[in-house]
Write a protein that holds these residues in place. Structure first.
Motif, short mmCIF file in Angstrom:
data_model
loop_
_atom_site.label_atom_id
_atom_site.label_comp_id
_atom_site.label_asym_id
_atom_site.label_seq_id
_atom_site.Cartn_x
_atom_site.Cartn_y
_atom_site.Cartn_z
N THR A 76 0.81 -1.21 0.00
CA THR A 76 0.00 0.00 0.00
C THR A 76 0.85 1.26 0.00
O THR A 76 1.80 1.38 0.76
N ILE A 77 0.47 2.19 -0.87
CA ILE A 77 1.05 3.53 -0.84
C ILE A 77 0.04 4.40 -0.11
O ILE A 77 -1.05 4.65 -0.62
N ALA A 78 0.38 4.82 1.09
CA ALA A 78 -0.54 5.61 1.90
C ALA A 78 -0.07 7.06 1.96
O ALA A 78 1.08 7.32 2.28
N ILE A 79 -0.97 7.97 1.64
CA ILE A 79 -0.67 9.40 1.74
C ILE A 79 -1.57 9.97 2.83
O ILE A 79 -2.79 10.00 2.68
N ASP A 80 -0.96 10.36 3.93
CA ASP A 80 -1.73 10.89 5.05
C ASP A 80 -2.37 12.21 4.63
O ASP A 80 -1.66 13.13 4.22
N PRO A 81 -3.70 12.34 4.70
CA PRO A 81 -4.35 13.57 4.25
C PRO A 81 -4.11 14.77 5.15
O PRO A 81 -4.47 15.89 4.79
N SER A 117 -1.55 17.31 6.86
CA SER A 117 -0.19 17.81 6.76
C SER A 117 0.56 17.58 8.06
O SER A 117 0.06 17.89 9.14
N GLY A 118 1.75 17.02 7.96
CA GLY A 118 2.53 16.72 9.15
C GLY A 118 2.29 15.33 9.70
O GLY A 118 3.04 14.86 10.55
N GLY A 119 1.24 14.67 9.20
CA GLY A 119 0.95 13.30 9.62
C GLY A 119 -0.03 13.22 10.77
O GLY A 119 0.02 14.00 11.71
N ASP A 120 -0.96 12.27 10.66
CA ASP A 120 -1.94 12.06 11.73
C ASP A 120 -2.17 10.56 11.86
O ASP A 120 -1.21 9.79 11.88
N LYS A 121 -3.43 10.12 11.89
CA LYS A 121 -3.71 8.73 12.22
C LYS A 121 -3.18 7.74 11.18
O LYS A 121 -2.79 6.62 11.54
N VAL A 122 -3.16 8.12 9.91
CA VAL A 122 -2.64 7.21 8.89
C VAL A 122 -1.16 6.95 9.13
O VAL A 122 -0.69 5.81 9.10
N THR A 123 -0.41 8.02 9.38
CA THR A 123 1.02 7.89 9.63
C THR A 123 1.29 7.10 10.90
O THR A 123 2.18 6.23 10.93
N ARG A 124 0.53 7.39 11.96
CA ARG A 124 0.74 6.68 13.22
C ARG A 124 0.42 5.20 13.09
O ARG A 124 1.13 4.35 13.62
N THR A 171 6.31 1.25 5.81
CA THR A 171 7.07 2.47 5.55
C THR A 171 6.61 3.28 4.34
O THR A 171 7.05 4.42 4.17
N GLU A 172 5.74 2.73 3.52
CA GLU A 172 5.31 3.46 2.32
C GLU A 172 4.17 4.41 2.65
O GLU A 172 3.04 4.28 2.21
N VAL A 173 4.48 5.41 3.48
CA VAL A 173 3.50 6.41 3.89
C VAL A 173 4.13 7.79 3.71
O VAL A 173 5.31 7.98 4.00
#
Length: 205
Positions: free
Chosen positions: A93-98, A100-107, A115-117
């Motif tokens: 999966t290529i995940a792009i946290d919507p 800015s700076g990262g939130d629940k997707v990144t965490r 690591t593909e975030v």
């Protein structure tokens, strides 16, 4: 090959460049602009909205969603559920946290060891193309399966941990710094919708 995108899922932005590598290859066969990507990547849109009346594709439960998801080569998404369900099925999966700076997707990606975030304000076309190449490789598929297996093992004591967590006093002030900032995602979605309209217009001629 199939690359999933969907409602709330970022499937490209003009002029995003999509890698046309086939599963199992370590190199990129061709890198092309988004408007030519359909020549090497099949985009399959999926919608996680419920109830079924609001789902654009008539999917009414997670089992139906995963039945399609499990046949994909890669997932490109900005949604937490898209990322988690894909990795649950061993789909890179290529995940792009919507946010800015990262939130629940990144965490969540960090918790799973995926690591593909990417941050929406920092990711480039080249980053996405390289990430897709990695996801379509044998190593990318193997890594997704390892993440899946590790996640299953991590849930062994979930019931006990969840019960203990319910006893911890709430501290809403800890989330004060997580208020979403304006990002590029809204612009990307607008541009992608415009691209889809142009594509439909061409195919209807």
């Amino acid at each position: 090959m199939a690359l999933c995108a969907g409602r709330g899922h970022l499937s490209g932005r003009t002029p995003t460049r999509i890698c046309g590598a086939s599963p199992g290859r370590t190199g990129c066969r061709e890198t092309v602009p988004l408007d030519r990507a359909v020549r090497c990547v099949a985009f399959i849109e999926l919608d996680t909205s419920v109830p079924v009346e609001t789902n654009r594709f008539g999917l009414s439960n997670a089992a139906q969603f995963e039945a399609i998801l499990g046949r994909l080569d890669a997932m490109l998404t900005t949604r937490l559920h898209g990322m988690v369900l894909a990795l649950k099925n061993g789909i890179p999966t290529i995940a792009i946290d919507p946010v800015s700076g990262g939130d629940k997707v990144t965490r969540q990606a960090g918790k799973l060891g995926w690591t593909e975030v990417f941050d929406p304000d920092l990711v480039s076309d080249e980053d996405l193309s390289a990430a897709l190449t990695r996801c379509l490789s044998k190593a990318g598929r193997a890594k997704a399966c390892l993440v899946k297996d590790a996640a299953i093992l991590s849930l062994a004591d979930f019931d006990t941990e969840f019960e203990a967590a319910l006893q911890v006093p709430a501290r809403p002030e800890l989330r004060a710094h997580l208020i979403p900032k304006a990002s590029k995602v809204r612009e990307w979605r607008k541009r992608f919708k415009a691209w889809k309209r142009r594509r439909r217009a061409k195919t209807s001629r």
